[in-house]
Design a protein around this motif. Structure first.
Motif, PDB file in Angstrom:
ATOM      1  N   TRP A 275      -0.895  22.522  23.067  1.00  0.00           N
ATOM      2  CA  TRP A 275      -0.301  21.922  21.876  1.00  0.00           C
ATOM      3  C   TRP A 275      -0.128  23.034  20.847  1.00  0.00           C
ATOM      4  CZ3 TRP A 275       1.281  17.271  23.096  1.00  0.00           C
ATOM      5  CH2 TRP A 275       0.498  16.408  23.882  1.00  0.00           C
ATOM      6  N   GLU A 276       0.736  22.824  19.859  1.00  0.00           N
ATOM      7  CA  GLU A 276       0.966  23.865  18.841  1.00  0.00           C
ATOM      8  C   GLU A 276      -0.330  24.306  18.156  1.00  0.00           C
ATOM      9  OE1 GLU A 276       4.373  25.389  17.814  1.00  0.00           O
ATOM     10  OE2 GLU A 276       4.096  24.822  19.913  1.00  0.00           O
ATOM     11  N   ARG A 351      -2.715  29.206  31.505  1.00  0.00           N
ATOM     12  CA  ARG A 351      -4.140  29.412  31.738  1.00  0.00           C
ATOM     13  C   ARG A 351      -4.581  28.415  32.783  1.00  0.00           C
ATOM     14  NH1 ARG A 351      -7.099  27.594  27.592  1.00  0.00           N
ATOM     15  NH2 ARG A 351      -9.173  27.152  28.362  1.00  0.00           N
ATOM     16  N   SER A 352      -4.682  28.873  33.987  1.00  0.00           N
ATOM     17  CA  SER A 352      -4.991  28.072  35.180  1.00  0.00           C
ATOM     18  C   SER A 352      -4.129  26.814  35.253  1.00  0.00           C
ATOM     19  CB  SER A 352      -6.494  27.782  35.303  1.00  0.00           C
ATOM     20  OG  SER A 352      -6.949  26.913  34.293  1.00  0.00           O
ATOM     21  N   VAL A 353      -4.665  25.628  34.994  1.00  0.00           N
ATOM     22  CA  VAL A 353      -3.931  24.390  35.301  1.00  0.00           C
ATOM     23  C   VAL A 353      -2.915  23.947  34.248  1.00  0.00           C
ATOM     24  CG1 VAL A 353      -5.799  23.548  36.766  1.00  0.00           C
ATOM     25  CG2 VAL A 353      -5.743  22.887  34.348  1.00  0.00           C
ATOM     26  N   ALA A 354      -2.888  24.638  33.096  1.00  0.00           N
ATOM     27  CA  ALA A 354      -1.913  24.245  32.067  1.00  0.00           C
ATOM     28  C   ALA A 354      -1.034  25.435  31.712  1.00  0.00           C
ATOM     29  CB  ALA A 354      -2.623  23.719  30.822  1.00  0.00           C
ATOM     30  N   ALA A 355       0.274  25.185  31.667  1.00  0.00           N
ATOM     31  CA  ALA A 355       1.224  26.249  31.349  1.00  0.00           C
ATOM     32  C   ALA A 355       2.262  25.692  30.380  1.00  0.00           C
ATOM     33  CB  ALA A 355       1.904  26.763  32.622  1.00  0.00           C
ATOM     34  N   GLY A 356       3.019  26.591  29.781  1.00  0.00           N
ATOM     35  CA  GLY A 356       4.030  26.127  28.839  1.00  0.00           C
ATOM     36  C   GLY A 356       5.113  27.160  28.629  1.00  0.00           C
ATOM     37  N   VAL A 357       6.236  26.714  28.057  1.00  0.00           N
ATOM     38  CA  VAL A 357       7.331  27.631  27.724  1.00  0.00           C
ATOM     39  C   VAL A 357       7.996  27.144  26.442  1.00  0.00           C
ATOM     40  CG1 VAL A 357       8.884  26.383  29.305  1.00  0.00           C
ATOM     41  CG2 VAL A 357       9.512  28.671  28.514  1.00  0.00           C
ATOM     42  N   ARG A 358       8.338  28.103  25.577  1.00  0.00           N
ATOM     43  CA  ARG A 358       9.120  27.811  24.377  1.00  0.00           C
ATOM     44  C   ARG A 358      10.494  28.430  24.553  1.00  0.00           C
ATOM     45  NH1 ARG A 358       7.708  27.256  18.903  1.00  0.00           N
ATOM     46  NH2 ARG A 358       9.894  27.561  18.363  1.00  0.00           N
ATOM     47  N   ASP A 359      11.532  27.642  24.283  1.00  0.00           N
ATOM     48  CA  ASP A 359      12.903  28.124  24.334  1.00  0.00           C
ATOM     49  C   ASP A 359      13.603  27.541  23.109  1.00  0.00           C
ATOM     50  OD1 ASP A 359      15.423  28.958  24.917  1.00  0.00           O
ATOM     51  OD2 ASP A 359      15.651  27.834  26.778  1.00  0.00           O
ATOM     52  N   LEU A 381      10.705  20.553  18.917  1.00  0.00           N
ATOM     53  CA  LEU A 381       9.889  20.817  17.726  1.00  0.00           C
ATOM     54  C   LEU A 381      10.701  20.750  16.430  1.00  0.00           C
ATOM     55  CD1 LEU A 381       7.612  23.683  19.071  1.00  0.00           C
ATOM     56  CD2 LEU A 381       7.098  21.253  18.960  1.00  0.00           C
ATOM     57  N   ALA A 382      12.008  20.952  16.530  1.00  0.00           N
ATOM     58  CA  ALA A 382      12.848  20.875  15.321  1.00  0.00           C
ATOM     59  C   ALA A 382      12.812  19.463  14.742  1.00  0.00           C
ATOM     60  CB  ALA A 382      14.277  21.279  15.646  1.00  0.00           C
ATOM     61  N   ASP A 384      10.342  17.101  15.891  1.00  0.00           N
ATOM     62  CA  ASP A 384       9.032  16.471  16.128  1.00  0.00           C
ATOM     63  C   ASP A 384       7.951  17.540  16.189  1.00  0.00           C
ATOM     64  OD1 ASP A 384       6.974  14.730  16.958  1.00  0.00           O
ATOM     65  OD2 ASP A 384       7.607  14.785  19.062  1.00  0.00           O
ATOM     66  N   ILE A 385       7.622  18.109  15.015  1.00  0.00           N
ATOM     67  CA  ILE A 385       6.670  19.220  14.968  1.00  0.00           C
ATOM     68  C   ILE A 385       5.267  18.773  15.390  1.00  0.00           C
ATOM     69  CG2 ILE A 385       5.978  19.006  12.525  1.00  0.00           C
ATOM     70  CD1 ILE A 385       6.745  22.290  14.412  1.00  0.00           C
ATOM     71  N   GLY A 386       4.984  17.469  15.236  1.00  0.00           N
ATOM     72  CA  GLY A 386       3.662  16.955  15.611  1.00  0.00           C
ATOM     73  C   GLY A 386       3.517  16.622  17.086  1.00  0.00           C
ATOM     74  N   GLU A 387       4.571  16.883  17.880  1.00  0.00           N
ATOM     75  CA  GLU A 387       4.546  16.632  19.330  1.00  0.00           C
ATOM     76  C   GLU A 387       4.096  15.202  19.654  1.00  0.00           C
ATOM     77  OE1 GLU A 387       3.515  20.752  21.424  1.00  0.00           O
ATOM     78  OE2 GLU A 387       2.191  20.422  19.723  1.00  0.00           O
ATOM     79  N   THR A 388       4.751  14.246  19.011  1.00  0.00           N
ATOM     80  CA  THR A 388       4.372  12.833  19.199  1.00  0.00           C
ATOM     81  C   THR A 388       5.260  12.110  20.212  1.00  0.00           C
ATOM     82  OG1 THR A 388       5.823  12.143  17.381  1.00  0.00           O
ATOM     83  CG2 THR A 388       3.539  12.666  16.811  1.00  0.00           C
ATOM     84  N   LYS A 389       6.465  12.682  20.467  1.00  0.00           N
ATOM     85  CA  LYS A 389       7.391  11.996  21.377  1.00  0.00           C
ATOM     86  C   LYS A 389       7.644  12.836  22.612  1.00  0.00           C
ATOM     87  CE  LYS A 389      10.015  10.313  17.365  1.00  0.00           C
ATOM     88  NZ  LYS A 389       9.466  11.342  16.472  1.00  0.00           N
ATOM     89  N   ASN A 390       7.121  12.388  23.742  1.00  0.00           N
ATOM     90  CA  ASN A 390       7.350  13.098  24.997  1.00  0.00           C
ATOM     91  C   ASN A 390       8.731  12.711  25.540  1.00  0.00           C
ATOM     92  OD1 ASN A 390       7.290  14.324  27.474  1.00  0.00           O
ATOM     93  ND2 ASN A 390       5.698  12.999  28.351  1.00  0.00           N
TER      94      ASN A 390
END
Length: 446
Positions: A275-276, A351-359, A381-382, A384-390
């Motif tokens: 998460w951010e 980091r092992s089981v969790a990964a991410g990418v920002r574009d 993020l533009a 939904d900065i709080g990452e509430t909507k998947n």
């Protein structure tokens, strides 16, 4: 004297600092006048990230200017013979080759063997300890990775140390005073504050007695003392007449930890997460002579990977960025031109089981479940900065695109050389569930 083109470079790193815990980032209960003043004098990077949301791999990325996964340094730890390989071309090597005197103070945490020791990794001076944490009080019997040392020689803590944050500040001021005046210096001032253990000076606690929560009160006192220390170092640079030609870069090594009563402000998640709140950190770059300043905010997607490339650029050694295949980019053009454009490349995390990418403003989190299947979380993020909507279900093409970019990057890195315990891996699976909402819930999953 060296030419004005080559500034001194000072990196000030906090440890486990919450994004929302500084005056200039919105804190209501902690006073940080010195960092607020630095923010006013410098450029504030609002979209700056570390390469990992835990201490050791984050530092390995910063110290090499490359994704730490390139050498298999992916997980926290490390212990014994694990760490940043001795043949790594480090930030300190780069600055030394550019004619700088190099110094590191405080927490090292990227290896404790002889070949991984700071003095073997390009640093002329080391005052600190090689491990990941230790007491803030004098501990004369400390040994191994918790022992305070100067270039391998044990410090007499009973005589010299009252409180480690103060000791590091004294050491920094002392090293700047004794520097080789004909050379610029590069200093990596790696404070332990406000990482646990939660130890605060009684007089600092007194200042925050109105904070009812004991953990938060101690944390506030530790951050206050860290800020005061930053102020002392900057005042010293001004006294020496070298402040204007010193590039100061301030950041934290990751987001606020689940255990230290920190607060990541508007960001979801804490240390250890994708998460951010795990890897977005407060970041300031100030250099009066380099025309970097005026408190302007830049929403450039940036990384602690970029510090080394930016410093090499300031030192007139941009060719090294390509020669050593650094993953970071120099931020100077964007900082100077006030460019708001996104960087051309992407930022990756794993980091092992969790990964991410920002574009751009898009972010994908990928979680590997126990049955080896992947679960995806997608955010814009533009909006939904709080990452509430998947958005993973409604935007399958975007998921596919970002997952492919992540997989491409993974082909260029190594498998982790060591892993963290099964409980940490499982916590990563759990903490990236949309149902984990609020700090209380986040703190249950370190």
């Amino acid at each position: 004297a060296f030419s004005a083109e080559k500034p001194n470079i000072l990196i000030i790193l906090a440890d486990d600092l919450g994004y929302g815990d500084l005056g200039y980032t919105g804190s209501k209960d902690i006073e940080t006048p010195n960092l607020d003043a630095l923010a006013k004098a410098g450029v504030i990077l609002t979209d700056a990230h570390t390469t990992a949301s835990v201490c050791a791999p984050s530092r390995a990325g910063l110290l090499s200017g490359r994704y730490q996964q390139r050498v298999g340094f992916e997980c926290n730890g490390p212990n014994g013979s694990q760490g940043l390989p001795g043949d790594t071309y480090t930030y300190a090597d780069g600055m030394k080759d550019a004619g700088y005197e190099t110094m590191v103070l405080g927490k090292w945490h990227v290896g404790a063997t002889e070949e991984m020791h700071p003095n073997a990794q390009g640093f002329d001076h080391f005052s600190g300890f090689t491990g990941g944490s230790r007491s803030y009080w004098a501990t004369p019997a400390a040994k191994g990775t918790k022992m305070l040392q100067r270039n391998g020689v044990k410090v007499d803590e009973a005589k010299e140390v009252k409180y480690v944050t103060d000791w590091l500040t004294d050491e920094a001021i002392d090293l700047i005073a004794k520097r080789e005046k004909e050379k610029p210096f590069f200093m990596f001032l790696s404070y332990t504050a406000p990482h646990a253990p939660m130890h605060a000076r009684p007089e600092d606690l007194k200042k925050y007695e109105s904070i009812e929560n004991k953990g938060r009160r101690t944390y506030a006192a530790m951050v206050d003392r860290f800020d005061y220390s930053v102020g002392r170092v900057i005042a010293n640079l001004k006294e020496q007449g070298i402040y204007d030609n010193t590039m100061i870069i301030f950041a934290s090594d990751n987001g606020g930890a689940t255990v230290n009563s920190s607060d990541n402000g508007i960001y979801r998640g804490m240390k250890g997460s994708k998460w951010e709140g795990g890897h977005r950190v407060p970041c300031i770059i100030s250099w009066p002579n380099g025309k970097l300043g005026n408190g302007k905010k830049l929403d450039l997607l940036s990384s602690t990977l970029d510090f080394m490339a930016t410093s090499l650029d300031a030192a007139g050694r941009t060719e090294v960025i390509e020669e050593k295949q650094l993953d970071g980019i120099s931020l100077l053009p964007a900082l100077r031109e006030n460019a708001q454009a996104e960087r051309g490349d992407l930022l990756f995390f794993r980091r092992s089981v969790a990964a991410g990418v920002r574009d751009g403003s898009w972010k994908l989190i990928r979680v590997e479940e126990l049955d080896k299947s992947f679960r995806y979380l997608l955010f814009n993020l533009a909006e939904d900065i709080g990452e509430t909507k998947n958005l993973a279900e409604t935007q399958p093409d975007k998921v596919k695109d970002l997952a492919a970019k992540l997989a491409e990057w993974e082909k260029t890195v190594q498998e982790p050389k060591w892993l963290e315990g099964k409980n940490y891996q499982n916590n990563q699976r759990l903490k990236h569930k949309m149902s984990v909402i609020g700090r209380a819930a986040e703190r249950k999953l370190p």
